[in-house]
Each structure stands twice: as structure tokens, then as C-alpha cells.
Scaffold this motif. Structure first.
Motif, PDB file in Angstrom:
ATOM      1  N   TYR A   1       0.837  -1.209   0.000  1.00 51.06           N
ATOM      2  CA  TYR A   1       0.000   0.000   0.000  1.00 51.06           C
ATOM      3  C   TYR A   1       0.874   1.262   0.000  1.00 51.06           C
TER       4      TYR A   1
ATOM      5  N   LYS B   1       1.602   2.477  -3.453  1.00 44.86           N
ATOM      6  CA  LYS B   1       0.540   2.975  -4.336  1.00 44.86           C
ATOM      7  C   LYS B   1       0.747   4.477  -4.553  1.00 44.86           C
TER       8      LYS B   1
ATOM      9  N   GLU C   1     -13.201  -4.838  -0.786  1.00 42.60           N
ATOM     10  CA  GLU C   1     -12.862  -5.709  -1.913  1.00 42.60           C
ATOM     11  C   GLU C   1     -14.083  -6.516  -2.299  1.00 42.60           C
TER      12      GLU C   1
ATOM     13  N   ASP D   1      -4.558  -9.383   8.022  1.00 45.43           N
ATOM     14  CA  ASP D   1      -4.271  -9.350   6.586  1.00 45.43           C
ATOM     15  C   ASP D   1      -4.233  -7.915   6.044  1.00 45.43           C
TER      16      ASP D   1
ATOM     17  N   HIS E   1      -1.609  -2.528   6.147  1.00 44.84           N
ATOM     18  CA  HIS E   1      -1.981  -1.551   5.111  1.00 44.84           C
ATOM     19  C   HIS E   1      -2.771  -0.372   5.680  1.00 44.84           C
TER      20      HIS E   1
ATOM     21  N   LYS F   1     -13.827  -8.201   2.803  1.00 49.45           N
ATOM     22  CA  LYS F   1     -13.875  -8.962   1.554  1.00 49.45           C
ATOM     23  C   LYS F   1     -15.329  -9.181   1.178  1.00 49.45           C
TER      24      LYS F   1
ATOM     25  N   LYS G   1     -14.866  -2.722  -5.219  1.00 53.11           N
ATOM     26  CA  LYS G   1     -13.440  -2.641  -4.924  1.00 53.11           C
ATOM     27  C   LYS G   1     -13.110  -1.162  -4.808  1.00 53.11           C
TER      28      LYS G   1
ATOM     29  N   THR H   1     -10.394   1.543  -2.477  1.00 51.57           N
ATOM     30  CA  THR H   1      -9.591   2.016  -1.351  1.00 51.57           C
ATOM     31  C   THR H   1      -9.592   3.529  -1.436  1.00 51.57           C
TER      32      THR H   1
ATOM     33  N   ASN I   1      -7.400   3.398  -5.033  1.00 56.15           N
ATOM     34  CA  ASN I   1      -7.486   2.164  -5.787  1.00 56.15           C
ATOM     35  C   ASN I   1      -8.958   1.825  -6.030  1.00 56.15           C
TER      36      ASN I   1
END
Ligand code: BG6
Length: 487
Positions: free
Chosen positions: A181, A184, A218, A237, A242, A342, A347, A349, A379
């Protein structure tokens, strides 16, 4: 840039194929590789250099954002790649690798500078680092660097152990921990947005900002990674790494200098100022969710517990939302909300800065001006948008929110790995996770891990394809806010 050799452990793996080869290729196209440069891939599988080059070519053609059809160019790129089959647990195999590398260094007049990139299971990090040091590889005359990928531990204690074992063989300055991240482009752009724009710099504090919302949603589910994910959950995760990195980058004060060290110091101040959560308070500030069945983009999606490899009674979090407070002068009183999940609707960010709206009282009730919003789209589309109030020329001069928007041209945007590998080649660690950051993030997250594992926090099931559990909306409603969905 110094000449060097890039040694990749896990060269036939997924990450190498999808991210690392395409990144090296794009650096090659942009003339950003050193003149004297070689790549050694290692893996268990026996393969000739020719086979390996065919594998690299195929990966690049499939996953790179660009491909140049010129055969000479392709040949020039592929000739940099070499392969050495080895078992990373066998010390004698490192001697074999060292000889191949040394030969190539002599032939190509490459100085003995070496970057070891570990694209392998984290359990192997310590083993590989020790064998590198204790074998012939360890006696090189140039510098050495180690690139590792998350997860950096499973909890605070295991992260500390991992770090201790690596630090026996590599100094902190030699370790480059990838948190993709931080690679990015819009995350790298945060410091410029915040500090190079006087109007934003003036407003970037608790006098003017009402709350900050960081979302990473996501549509994908657990995919083929149940073995790892069911033990990790969204908290390990995505959140511990991130999302806390995004928080640090958003909330840090202007560094005295834009150097890796000063930026890191400012980031660490943020995470140290996070109000600690007591295990018994976790349920008040953190929402835990898991996806049930539902629909994603018109297709049915199975519940998390029905995914292949997932325990039927799993209580693993696939969604986490949390309210955090930064107890310093700049941010005191401003809630930071973070959520990630998830199998959600989209999707996306993004970081949304909601400004205070003191004018609300001075306008007639029916006008009700919207708050100004600054949205950083990280994102999948990179850009910045700013919401203002404006009088509509028709529509009875009604006041309505308008959006000023900048969207980066997708073709010009490099992949995170391109930026990060380039920095690692140059030895610039600004956008890598320093151990102190990682450790402080684990410290803050540890009570949440404990409360989750003791089932002290309710697990809310949410339908796949939605915005997550209701409880995540209530979290903001308690403070008089709501998530900005911006669809
Ligand atoms: C990885 C996580 O670190 O980030 C994955 O392990 C997640 O579970 C991925 O899907 C998301 O990355 P991006 O770049 O697609 O937002």
C-alpha cells in the motif's frame, strides 16, 4: 546507480509472476535499472536459464501494464535472468548459488552488491537470512539488502521473534519490508497533498476536520488462500499493516525534512499517540464481521464458511471496522474510522476527509449545506476529488454539492511494485515499513486479537455484495456521522 545482483527466492511463485517480473520489466523499459545488473531466480524446481527466461517472458506478457514487441529489446531484458535450483533449507545449496552469482559478477563486471528478495513463506525468512550470512554469499565485498513481504509475524510476540532472528544477520537499514500500500502512487502522494498545498496544510487539523474515514473494500473473497487467511483474518491481513500505514500517512505532521528518517519519525509519533484499547473496550470501538452468501456483480457468492479450505465453524473476521483516536494536539477529538472487508459491494480504497460544517446553523433549514469533503482515491482509480457547495443556476438556485475532480491517467500510473523495487535498488527506505512502525502497530492491535480470539466481540454476518454489517454503520451514528459511500 550502483551495479548489483537481484536474487529472488520463490522465483516460480505467484507474487514473482504477477508483480515482480512485470515491475522489473517496466523499470527496464524506463531505463531505471543499473547498467550492470543481473537477476537470479531460485526455486525448488529444476529449470534451465532458457526455461526460466521463457517463464519470465510469459509472466511479463500476461501481467505487465506494457509490452514492447521489439524482439531485440525483449532479448536484452531476458538475458539478465538466470536460474539456480535449490532447497533453501540446505546450507550447501547456498554455496552453489554463490558460485553462479560470482561467475556472473565477473563476466558482467558487476560489483558484489546484492539484494535478496524473499518471496516465500514467512517461516523461511529467518532460515534463508541465516544461510545467506553463513555461506559464501555472506563474504561479498559490496552492500547487501533484504526485501521481505508481509506478514511480519502473526501477533506482537511472533513479530518480535521474527525481527530478532533477521536482525542477527541484517541491520535494520538493510531490511526493506514491503507493504505494497505504501507503493501505491496516491499513498505516496499524500505527503505532497497535505504539505505542499498551503490551503490543505492550514486546514489539516482538529480545528477544521470533523472525521477521517479510511475504507479498503474488496469484492473478492478468500480465493485460494484459506490456509493462510482463516488464521489471519482481515485484522492481520489488511488492518494491522496496510490500513494503519494509511492512517499514519494521513495523520502525520509535516516532517522537518522529507527524508526517510524524518517521515518515519512522524509516522511513529502518530501510532504511538493512538489511544490504546483495553481488551474489555474492544467491542465498543471495533466491529467484526464475516461474509455470508450473496451476489457479487450478478453472480452468486458462497458464504465464507462454505469456501474451500475454510473451517465450517470458523469465526475468522473477513470484515473489520474500528474507531480510533489520536491523542495529540493536532488530532485530539477527531475520530478516525477504518473499515476493510472482503466480498463487499465494490473494490475501493479511499480516504475521505470530512471537514467541519459550522455554517449549517446560519443557513435556512431547507438549504442545509453539505460538508466539504476531500477524497483521496487510492485504488482502483487514482485521483483526488473535492466536494464544495454551489448554487445551481436553474433549479430555483438551490444549493447543492458539486465535485471538483482530478483523475490520474491509468496508463501513466506505475504499479506499486515498480515504485517500491526502484526505491529498494536505490536504497531509499521512505516507503517501506520500518520495524518500529510494525511493532507499534502490533502493540495497538494486540488487544483486538486477544478479544477476537476470546470471542469477546460479536461476529456479525453480512451478506456478500453489501457494504458490510449494520453494526459498522451504527459505530459512526453514535458520533453523529455516517460513512460516505460516494457511488
Ligand atoms: C494483500 C492481502 O496484502 O492485499 C489481500 O493479503 C488483499 O488479501 C490485497 O486482497 C489487496 O490489495 P490491493 O492492492 O488489491 O488493494
Amino acid at each position: 546507480m550502483d551495479g548489483m545482483t537481484f536474487i529472488l527466492f520463490g522465483a516460480t511463485g505467484d507474487l514473482a509472476k504477477r508483480k515482480i517480473y512485470p515491475a522489473i520489466y517496466n523499470l527496464f523499459l524506463d531505463d531505471k535499472l543499473p547498467r550492470a545488473f543481473a537477476v537470479f531466480g531460485t526455486g525448488r524446481r529444476e529449470m534451465s536459464d532458457e526455461d526460466f527466461r521463457a517463464h519470465v517472458e510469459q509472466s511479463v506478457k500476461t501481467f505487465s501494464r506494457r509490452w514492447d514487441d521489439d524482439r531485440d529489446r525483449a532479448g536484452q531484458f531476458l538475458r539478465m535472468f538466470h536460474y539456480c535450483a535449490m532447497d533453501v533449507t540446505q546450507p550447501q545449496d547456498y554455496g552453489k548459488l554463490a558460485q553462479r552469482i560470482r561467475q556472473r559478477e565477473q563476466d558482467g563486471k558487476i560489483p558484489e552488491n546484492r539484494i535478496y528478495s524473499l518471496s516465500v513463506a514467512p517461516e523461511l525468512f529467518g532460515v534463508i537470512a541465516s544461510h545467506i550470512s553463513n555461506s559464501e554469499l555472506g563474504s561479498a565485498t559490496g552492500w547487501k539488502r533484504l526485501i521481505i513481504e508481509k506478514p511480519f509475524g502473526h501477533d506482537l510476540r511472533s513479530a518480535q521473534e521474527l525481527n530478532r532472528s533477521l536482525r542477527q544477520f541484517f541491520d535494520e537499514e538493510e531490511i526493506f519490508r514491503i507493504d505494497h500500500y505504501l507503493g501505491k502512487p496516491m499513498v505516496q502522494n499524500l505527503e505532497v497533498l497535505e504539505f505542499a498545498n498551503p490551503i490543505l496544510r492550514t486546514l489539516w487539523n482538529n480545528q477544521h476536520i470533523a472525521n477521517v474515514q479510511i475504507t479498503a473494500s474488496e469484492t473478492v473473497g478468500v480465493e485460494e488462500r484459506a490456509g493462510y487467511y482463516d488464521k489471519a483474518g482481515a485484522i492481520r491481513d489488511m488492518f494491522q499493516n496496510h490500513l494503519l500505514q494509511l492512517l499514519m500517512m494521513t495523520a502525520m505532521q509535516m516532517p522537518r525534512q522529507f527524508s526517510a528518517r524524518e517521515i518515519r519519525n512522524e509516522k511513529i509519533k502518530v501510532v504511538k499517540a493512538l489511544r490504546p484499547l483495553r481488551r474489555e473496550d474492544v467491542a465498543k470501538h471495533v466491529v467484526r464481521g464475516q461474509y455470508g452468501s450473496g451476489w457479487i456483480n450478478g453472480k452468486p457468492a458462497v458464504a465464507y464458511r462454505d469456501e474451500p479450505g475454510v473451517d465450517r465453524e470458523s469465526n475468522t473476521d473477513t470484515f473489520v471496522a474500528a474507531r480510533l483516536w489520536i491523542d495529540n494536539e493536532m488530532w485530539s477529538g477527531v475520530p478516525f474510522y477504518i473499515r476493510t472487508g472482503k466480498r463487499m459491494q465494490e473494490k475501493s480504497t479511499r480516504i475521505v476527509i470530512e471537514f467541519k460544517n459550522p455554517l449549517r446553523e446560519s443557513y435556512p433549514v431547507h438549504v442545509n449545506p453539505a460538508p466539504n469533503l476531500l477524497v483521496i482515491h487510492v485504488n482502483p482509480h487514482e485521483g483526488v476529488s473535492f466536494q464544495l457547495n454551489s448554487k445551481h443556476p436553474g433549479k430555483d438556485s438551490r444549493v447543492e454539492p458539486i465535485t471538483m475532480e482530478f483523475a490520474a491517467n491509468a496508463n501513466d500510473v506505475p504499479e506499486a511494485y515498480e515504485l517500491l523495487l526502484y526505491d529498494a535498488l536505490r536504497g531509499d527506505s521512505t516507503f517501506f515499513a520500518h520495524w518500529e512502525e510494525v511493532e507499534w502497530c502490533w502493540k495497538w492491535v494486540q488487544p483486538i486479537l486477544d478479544a477476537f480470539s476470546d470471542q469477546q466481540v460479536p461476529l456479525h454476518l453480512y451478506e456478500a455484495g453489501t457494504q458490510g454489517p449494520e453494526a459498522a454503520f451504527r459505530l459512526l451514528e453514535e458520533d453523529g456521522f455516517s460513512w460516505w459511500e460516494l457511488n
